[in-house]
Design an enzyme around this catalytic site. Structure first.
Site, PDB file in Angstrom:
ATOM      1  N   GLY A   1      12.078   4.029   1.585  1.00  0.00           N
ATOM      2  CA  GLY A   1      13.282   3.351   1.138  1.00  0.00           C
ATOM      3  C   GLY A   1      13.385   2.011   1.847  1.00  0.00           C
ATOM      4  O   GLY A   1      12.441   1.553   2.491  1.00  0.00           O
TER       5      GLY A   1
ATOM      6  N   HIS B   1      -0.797   0.759  -2.235  1.00  0.00           N
ATOM      7  CA  HIS B   1       0.054   0.646  -3.430  1.00  0.00           C
ATOM      8  C   HIS B   1      -0.085  -0.712  -4.131  1.00  0.00           C
ATOM      9  O   HIS B   1       0.680  -1.006  -5.059  1.00  0.00           O
ATOM     10  CB  HIS B   1       1.523   0.974  -3.141  1.00  0.00           C
ATOM     11  CG  HIS B   1       2.173   0.226  -2.020  1.00  0.00           C
ATOM     12  ND1 HIS B   1       2.963   0.855  -1.079  1.00  0.00           N
ATOM     13  CD2 HIS B   1       2.179  -1.082  -1.698  1.00  0.00           C
ATOM     14  CE1 HIS B   1       3.427  -0.039  -0.222  1.00  0.00           C
ATOM     15  NE2 HIS B   1       2.976  -1.234  -0.587  1.00  0.00           N
TER      16      HIS B   1
ATOM     17  N   HIS C   1       6.222   3.202  -5.533  1.00  0.00           N
ATOM     18  CA  HIS C   1       5.763   2.903  -4.171  1.00  0.00           C
ATOM     19  C   HIS C   1       6.910   2.686  -3.207  1.00  0.00           C
ATOM     20  O   HIS C   1       6.696   2.469  -2.018  1.00  0.00           O
ATOM     21  CB  HIS C   1       4.852   1.681  -4.180  1.00  0.00           C
ATOM     22  CG  HIS C   1       5.556   0.347  -4.194  1.00  0.00           C
ATOM     23  ND1 HIS C   1       6.571   0.038  -5.058  1.00  0.00           N
ATOM     24  CD2 HIS C   1       5.364  -0.766  -3.439  1.00  0.00           C
ATOM     25  CE1 HIS C   1       6.975  -1.212  -4.838  1.00  0.00           C
ATOM     26  NE2 HIS C   1       6.260  -1.721  -3.859  1.00  0.00           N
TER      27      HIS C   1
ATOM     28  N   HIS D   1       6.964  -5.814   5.234  1.00  0.00           N
ATOM     29  CA  HIS D   1       6.118  -4.952   6.065  1.00  0.00           C
ATOM     30  C   HIS D   1       6.931  -4.446   7.263  1.00  0.00           C
ATOM     31  O   HIS D   1       7.789  -5.161   7.788  1.00  0.00           O
ATOM     32  CB  HIS D   1       4.885  -5.717   6.550  1.00  0.00           C
ATOM     33  CG  HIS D   1       3.945  -6.068   5.440  1.00  0.00           C
ATOM     34  ND1 HIS D   1       2.917  -6.970   5.583  1.00  0.00           N
ATOM     35  CD2 HIS D   1       3.884  -5.649   4.144  1.00  0.00           C
ATOM     36  CE1 HIS D   1       2.250  -7.080   4.446  1.00  0.00           C
ATOM     37  NE2 HIS D   1       2.833  -6.284   3.548  1.00  0.00           N
TER      38      HIS D   1
ATOM     39  N   LYS E   1      10.450  -5.214  11.894  1.00  0.00           N
ATOM     40  CA  LYS E   1       9.985  -6.137  10.852  1.00  0.00           C
ATOM     41  C   LYS E   1       9.545  -7.440  11.490  1.00  0.00           C
ATOM     42  O   LYS E   1      10.035  -7.829  12.541  1.00  0.00           O
ATOM     43  CB  LYS E   1      11.087  -6.404   9.822  1.00  0.00           C
ATOM     44  CG  LYS E   1      11.313  -5.237   8.873  1.00  0.00           C
ATOM     45  CD  LYS E   1      12.287  -5.604   7.788  1.00  0.00           C
ATOM     46  CE  LYS E   1      12.452  -4.443   6.801  1.00  0.00           C
ATOM     47  NZ  LYS E   1      11.330  -4.311   5.879  1.00  0.00           N
TER      48      LYS E   1
END
Length: 402
Positions: A308, A275, A331, A167, A401
């Site tokens: 990406g 997704h 996704h 994430h 992150k």
């Protein structure tokens, strides 16, 4: 590119074809797809996107149409995980030369990793519409509270939080140097608990039929089953929670930018797409449940987001409405290496080199997210030219992150 591999082309009895949009797929993922194709509930065929790779239960990057049934482990435990992106009126020259302070300011506003809001600052207004649904869920399935391992209101304090793993929150620039905000998250702890709870219930409900399943993780609920409607209600609730979670995070990030950057407006409609989810749809003249595990909807002219890895390009795309893919596309880049393998192979220096020019964490805690652990996003995009067309190409300048 069209379909590159077809498994079960002359589908043996009790199996359907699998249409794969890449020739870059590991043997274990191929076996998972073959297992899914053997289930008696599959309609027409299974589609595998260009970022396909081994997953738990079902293959990541798979699109699975089922008749009057759903497979909880195919949806997974990060129910409703997906993307949110907006374009601002800002341009690259309006960003500060040193982006570290801006990254740290966002990290203060949006709890990351295991962090969550204090109750006094929780996004309670966003939770009000969701509260009745989860209260009914807790009442019917008290076992969910045990799986949370946290107070009942944790789902409230986790609203508007990022989580960990893959994430992220990113500040990106497009081909015209316009500034975008893009983020990736899901249904947090409550979605994980719902997923685990119903995966176990599906296995329990199919105890007498497990010997007929190619994989115990493919246990499913059929319509009319005791827990079928409960799962549908729970998964729809978790998907709405995930969508709202991304919206609330986006508000927090934009408010943070307003405090640190010149005045700006939003110049594009927000894109908010799941997704990891299941939806009722109609394909090949049949009403089915379509589970997209690591895939997004790409209906004709529908906008989507394909990120990406850290340090790689991302794409805003427009769907072509390809019927063979069940109006779906990849996704993201898709992992080509496990987290354990990435941590063993790469060093902090490798991470620094591969994320040069991006303001982000560069410590051993995120080595498993290094770009080299993922497939080449440009190759993924080439393999799905039949599924989407590119609207914008983004490159990140800040990546956060957990």
């Amino acid at each position: 590119m069209p379909v590159k591999i077809v498994l079960n082309k002359n589908a043996p009895q009790g199996s359907v074809p699998v249409k794969i949009y890449t020739d870059e797929i590991e043997p274990q993922a191929l076996q998972q797809l073959k297992n899914i194709a053997q289930l008696p509930i599959i309609h027409s065929h299974v589609a595998a996107m260009p970022d396909v790779h081994l997953g738990k239960g079902a293959t990541v990057g798979s699109v699975i149409p089922t008749v009057s049934a759903v497979i909880p482990s195919a949806v997974g435990v990060d129910i409703g995980c997906g993307m949110n992106a907006v374009r601002t009126s800002l341009h690259a020259h309006q960003l500060p030369d040193n982006l570290k302070a801006l990254r740290e300011a966002i990290e203060v506003k949006v709890p990351i990793g295991q962090g969550r809001h204090k109750m006094i600052s929780a996004r309670e207004s966003a939770c009000k519409l969701l509260a009745p649904g989860v209260d009914r869920l807790f009442e019917k399935h008290p076992g969910l509270l045990k799986k949370l391992h946290q107070p009942q209101k944790t789902w409230v304090t986790q609203m508007g939080t990022l989580g960990g793993g893959n994430h992220f929150i990113e500040i990106c620039l497009d081909e015209n140097n316009a500034v975008w905000v893009m983020l990736h998250s899901g249904s947090r702890g409550i979605g994980n608990a719902i997923g685990q709870h119903f995966i176990q219930l599906a296995r329990k409900d199919m105890t007498g039929h497990m010997h007929n399943l190619p994989d115990k993780d493919l246990a499913y609920f059929s319509e009319g089953n005791l827990h079928f409607e409960d799962y549908i209600q729970a998964v729809n609730w978790a998907q709405e929670y995930a969508r709202t979670n991304r919206q609330e995070m986006m508000k927090l990030v934009l408010n943070c930018l307003k405090n640190h950057l010149p005045k700006f407006t939003l110049t594009s409609e927000a894109i908010n797409c799941h997704h990891n989810y299941v939806m009722r749809e109609r394909h090949f003249e049949r009403d089915v449940f379509v589970t997209r595990k690591g895939a997004i909807s790409a209906k004709k002219d529908q906008l989507g987001i394909i990120p990406g890895s850290m340090g790689a390009k991302s794409y805003i795309v427009r769907g072509r409405g390809n019927a063979e893919s069940f109006h779906s596309c990849a996704h993201g880049a898709g992992r080509k290496m496990s987290r354990t393998a990435a941590r063993q192979r790469f060093t902090r220096q490798d991470l620094e080199e591969q994320t040069r020019g991006v303001q982000c964490r560069k410590d051993k805690g995120v080595i498993d997210e290094i770009p080299a652990a993922y497939k080449d996003i440009d190759r993924v995009m080439d393999n799905q030219s039949d599924l989407v067309e590119v609207e914008h190409t983004l490159r990140q300048v800040i990546c956060i992150k957990g």
